[in-house]
Design an enzyme around this catalytic site. Structure first.
Site, PDB file in Angstrom:
ATOM      1  N   THR A 317     -23.881 -48.178  -8.256  1.00 37.55           N
ATOM      2  CA  THR A 317     -22.466 -47.809  -8.208  1.00 37.55           C
ATOM      3  C   THR A 317     -22.150 -47.044  -6.926  1.00 37.55           C
ATOM      4  O   THR A 317     -22.887 -46.155  -6.533  1.00 37.55           O
ATOM      5  CB  THR A 317     -22.101 -46.957  -9.435  1.00 37.55           C
ATOM      6  OG1 THR A 317     -22.434 -47.689 -10.606  1.00 37.55           O
ATOM      7  CG2 THR A 317     -20.622 -46.638  -9.455  1.00 37.55           C
ATOM      8  N   GLN A 369     -22.788 -57.526 -12.107  1.00 35.15           N
ATOM      9  CA  GLN A 369     -23.085 -56.823 -13.360  1.00 35.15           C
ATOM     10  C   GLN A 369     -21.781 -56.391 -14.027  1.00 35.15           C
ATOM     11  O   GLN A 369     -20.860 -55.918 -13.360  1.00 35.15           O
ATOM     12  CB  GLN A 369     -23.963 -55.592 -13.107  1.00 35.15           C
ATOM     13  CG  GLN A 369     -24.460 -54.976 -14.406  1.00 35.15           C
ATOM     14  CD  GLN A 369     -25.269 -53.702 -14.183  1.00 35.15           C
ATOM     15  OE1 GLN A 369     -24.725 -52.685 -13.756  1.00 35.15           O
ATOM     16  NE2 GLN A 369     -26.559 -53.754 -14.472  1.00 35.15           N
ATOM     17  N   CYS A 402     -26.359 -48.070 -18.689  1.00 28.43           N
ATOM     18  CA  CYS A 402     -25.589 -46.989 -18.057  1.00 28.43           C
ATOM     19  C   CYS A 402     -25.543 -45.773 -18.976  1.00 28.43           C
ATOM     20  O   CYS A 402     -25.120 -45.876 -20.129  1.00 28.43           O
ATOM     21  CB  CYS A 402     -24.179 -47.456 -17.729  1.00 28.43           C
ATOM     22  SG  CYS A 402     -23.204 -46.211 -16.852  1.00 28.43           S
ATOM     23  N   GLY A 514     -38.418 -51.139 -13.816  1.00 29.19           N
ATOM     24  CA  GLY A 514     -37.746 -50.301 -12.826  1.00 29.19           C
ATOM     25  C   GLY A 514     -37.985 -48.826 -13.082  1.00 29.19           C
ATOM     26  O   GLY A 514     -38.167 -48.411 -14.226  1.00 29.19           O
ATOM     27  N   ASP A 516     -38.724 -45.253 -10.173  1.00 31.32           N
ATOM     28  CA  ASP A 516     -39.584 -44.441  -9.303  1.00 31.32           C
ATOM     29  C   ASP A 516     -40.397 -45.220  -8.284  1.00 31.32           C
ATOM     30  O   ASP A 516     -41.275 -44.644  -7.643  1.00 31.32           O
ATOM     31  CB  ASP A 516     -40.545 -43.560 -10.122  1.00 31.32           C
ATOM     32  CG  ASP A 516     -39.840 -42.678 -11.126  1.00 31.32           C
ATOM     33  OD1 ASP A 516     -38.691 -42.287 -10.850  1.00 31.32           O
ATOM     34  OD2 ASP A 516     -40.413 -42.395 -12.194  1.00 31.32           O
ATOM     35  N   GLY A 538     -34.133 -49.283  -6.895  1.00 37.66           N
ATOM     36  CA  GLY A 538     -32.845 -48.607  -6.845  1.00 37.66           C
ATOM     37  C   GLY A 538     -32.846 -47.473  -5.842  1.00 37.66           C
ATOM     38  O   GLY A 538     -32.558 -47.657  -4.660  1.00 37.66           O
ATOM     39  N   ARG A 539     -33.202 -46.259  -6.320  1.00 36.49           N
ATOM     40  CA  ARG A 539     -33.175 -45.098  -5.421  1.00 36.49           C
ATOM     41  C   ARG A 539     -34.120 -45.272  -4.246  1.00 36.49           C
ATOM     42  O   ARG A 539     -33.847 -44.776  -3.143  1.00 36.49           O
ATOM     43  CB  ARG A 539     -33.545 -43.838  -6.195  1.00 36.49           C
ATOM     44  CG  ARG A 539     -32.460 -43.324  -7.121  1.00 36.49           C
ATOM     45  CD  ARG A 539     -32.865 -41.995  -7.730  1.00 36.49           C
ATOM     46  NE  ARG A 539     -34.108 -42.092  -8.465  1.00 36.49           N
ATOM     47  CZ  ARG A 539     -34.915 -41.071  -8.755  1.00 36.49           C
ATOM     48  NH1 ARG A 539     -34.593 -39.859  -8.354  1.00 36.49           N
ATOM     49  NH2 ARG A 539     -36.017 -41.244  -9.444  1.00 36.49           N
TER      50      ARG A 539
END
Length: 673
Positions: A317, A369, A402, A514, A516, A538-539
């Site tokens: 997001t 998504q 979410c 998913g 880390d 992701g991060r």
């Protein structure tokens, strides 16, 4: 020097400024709904700030509701005002067209007056002008030819417009902040726009973004005139099945999440196959152009997803926009997914929501998504998406993970983890509505900490519900990012799915894990140790977008500061191509570039570490880089992020400011750009 405290990144002693670890950025705050204006949770009110009087309970309750409505959503305290030109030129005049409103147009048609008030052109540096030492960007040589329109304004013919360089034209014309790159001096000293037909022809397929929604279609959606016959049929069947269950005294699937919905789905399949949907009419008298949809495909007839071994960029997001996805594709991302969109907003014809489905041609496997709480929202939204994005959408992902209250309390996101019956009906309906576009599911391990439930739900997603792929984030809704993802549990869930597939003789569907993953070593250890087909990043990609290169080349890349600056330049270029090169587009690009830097500053160069690889949750002590640029790129001060943006986008306007999503990165008034 004193030893580093536990949890601190192992930075070599010669680079340490202090052993005290810096605050770990609060990724939960970035994802949650804390107001950065008041510093309180949305709706938390203790006294009347204006009157200074203590409020009664009833008054607090009423004011709390008002504030909740006002601040509803994540990060509502952040304000990014649209920055515009002091004098607004009519956009038709700006691109050399005639305005049909003439003198009644509310924008100026006086080109000379506009150019006189317009700020100077911005110099966008080519890659060869990037330096590793201050000022980091080579100063351009003063142009031999300059067209002046006043004491503060001139057109620099030596500048290059990033959009024109790629596409051979600039859609903003005279409003472009890199105007010198696509104008020449015409007769009488006037400005004349130029175009490059060769570049324009080459860019037609390579640069043109896909899945644009026109205003007419959006209006038909907003006014509820857009037909979705497959959805209407499916929802009527669901309603009839529910009424029949009540008449026969059977327990509703929705009331009992543990009850299988496979029988409902099979029954509806049989009815739908025999039902001919009503033709979709154009509204004109000519019936030859009317479109009658084909019979819906069964989930078993969907095209299969061959994703084993492919790298997957998570839907993110705010920061997972099209320019960022393009950047990750350049560094090796195979699968990309747009930011989460809300089914209700799609059905309301929101221009902003529909922009989330835009795709760049470089994205070889692209999906979007969607989040919603029930079939009556998700199925019609999916049908419209499937019709409008035919051929340009490879999958649609349902968000079942979410964690934010705004989404969870409506029954969307991770709330669907405890509503298996409803989720089955959603997937079944979306499969019908989307034709041959596969439906995938992203979920968490469970809702409450210590109560993992995914191992019960995941084996049903493919065989019973018809999901074509699954992604499992290794945390519950309640867990914070400071707790590590549970990869042992991910392995258990993969084994549960594979066991059922083997027992029933079914073809395996892709399963991604998913949480880390921050290095090539991390990635391949998780791949080999858990049985997943891939790892969603992701991060890790936000902090170092080059992680996809590391994964594909099975190495840890000690990227130089100049290479990182070139990455930032590329992001700025992609942002200008997407958001525009006028004043508003430049500062929208600046905003998202600063958002990206609010993650990238957290990268600790591996050449500074005692042990490898780096870990995503290690707290960085204060350190200096191997050169001044590396030190600047590690600054946690948002003012420095704005300075970096000015290297490529020119000086930030006085009215423009940047507030980071992470509270721990904000410096009060010091965070203003």
């Amino acid at each position: 020097m004193a030893a580093l405290p536990p949890g601190a990144a192992p930075v070599k002693a010669e680079f340490l400024v202090s052993v005290a670890p810096q605050d770990l950025p609060d990724d939960d705050a970035a994802e949650g709904s804390t107001s950065h204006v008041t510093g309180r949770k949305d709706g938390e009110v203790t006294q009347d700030a204006q009157r200074g009087t203590i409020l009664s309970g009833a008054q607090r309750k009423r004011l709390s509701k008002e504030e909740k409505k006002k601040h509803r959503g994540a990060n509502k305290g952040r304000r990014f005002a649209r920055v515009q030109d002091e004098v607004e030129l009519c956009w038709k005049v700006a691109v050399g067209k005639t305005c049909e409103f003439g003198s009644e147009c509310r924008f100026t048609h006086d080109v000379s007056a506009y150019l006189t008030a317009k700020p100077k052109d911005v110099h966008f540096p080519p890659p060869e002008d990037l330096l590793q030492v201050p000022p980091y960007i080579r100063t351009p040589v003063s142009p031999d030819t300059e067209m002046s329109f006043g004491p503060n304004t001139s057109i620099d013919f030596s500048t290059k417009c990033p959009v024109f360089e790629r596409t051979g034209e600039c859609r903003h014309g005279l409003k472009c902040r890199f105007l010198g790159g696509h104008v020449c001096e015409g007769e009488g000293g006037f400005v004349q726009l130029v175009a490059d037909d060769d570049k324009r022809a080459r860019a037609a397929s390579a640069e043109q973004e896909l899945n644009f929604m026109d205003g007419v279609t959006l209006k038909s959606i907003r006014t509820k005139k857009y037909p979705h016959p497959i959805s209407d049929t499916y929802l009527k069947e669901l309603q009839a099945a529910g009424e029949e269950a009540k008449l026969t005294g059977e327990q509703s699937v929705q009331d009992d999440p543990s009850t299988s919905v496979i029988h409902d789905v099979q029954a509806i399949d049989a009815v739908s196959a025999a039902t001919v949907p009503q033709p979709i009419t154009t509204g004109s008298g000519d019936q030859s152009q009317n479109d009658t949809p084909d019979a819906p495909l069964r989930s078993s007839e969907k095209k299969r997803l061959h994703w084993t071994g492919k790298t997957y960029l998570a839907p993110l997001t705010t920061v997972g926009n099209l320019p960022f996805r393009r950047l990750c594709v350049d560094y090796g991302a195979d699968i990309t997914c747009g930011e989460m969109g809300l089914a209700m907003s799609f059905l309301q014809g929101s221009k902003e929501e529909w922009s989330l489905v835009r795709r760049h041609p470089s994205e070889s496997i692209f999906g979007m998504q969607i989040a919603g709480s029930k079939p009556s929202l998700l199925v019609p939204a999916a049908e419209i998406i499937g019709r409008e994005c035919t051929g340009n959408l490879d999958f649609v992902d349902i968000n079942c993970g979410c964690p934010i209250d705004l989404v969870y309390k409506t029954g969307s996101g991770s709330a669907l983890l405890d509503a298996a019956g409803k989720l089955g009906k959603i997937i079944g309906g979306m499969n019908k509505a989307l034709g041959d576009i596969p439906v995938t599911v992203k979920l968490r391990t469970g809702v409450k900490d210590g109560r993992n439930t995914a191992h019960k739900l995941m084996p049903r997603l493919g065989p019973e519900f018809g999901a074509s792929a699954i992604t499992l984030h290794g945390r519950t809704r309640q867990q914070r990012y400071t707790k590590l993802a549970d990869w042992d549990y991910i392995k258990q869930c993969v084994e549960a799915v594979r066991s059922r597939e083997q027992d029933e003789g079914l073809s395996p569907i892709p399963i991604f894990g998913g949480g880390d993953c921050f290095s090539s070593q991390d990635y391949w250890e998780k791949m080999e140790g858990t049985g997943v087909d891939g790892v969603m990043i992701g991060r890790g990609a936000l902090i170092k977008p080059w992680i996809f290169t590391e994964i594909k080349e099975r190495r840890e890349w000690d990227i130089s500061s100049r290479e990182r600056l070139e990455l930032i330049r590329k992001y700025a270029e992609y942002g200008l191509n997407h958001f525009g090169t006028d004043t508003a587009g430049v500062n929208t690009t600046r905003r998202y570039l600063c958002e990206a830097l609010s993650f990238q500053y957290r990268y600790i160069p591996i050449g500074l570490l005692e042990t490898l690889p780096g870990r995503i949750n290690d707290r960085a002590p204060a350190f200096r880089g191997r050169d001044d640029l590396e030190t600047l790129l590690a600054s946690p001060d948002s003012r420095d992020w704005v300075k970096v943006s000015e290297m490529f986008l020119g000086p930030a306007p006085e009215s423009w400011s940047f507030m980071p999503k992470h509270k721990s990165n904000a410096y009060g008034e010091e965070s203003q750009g």
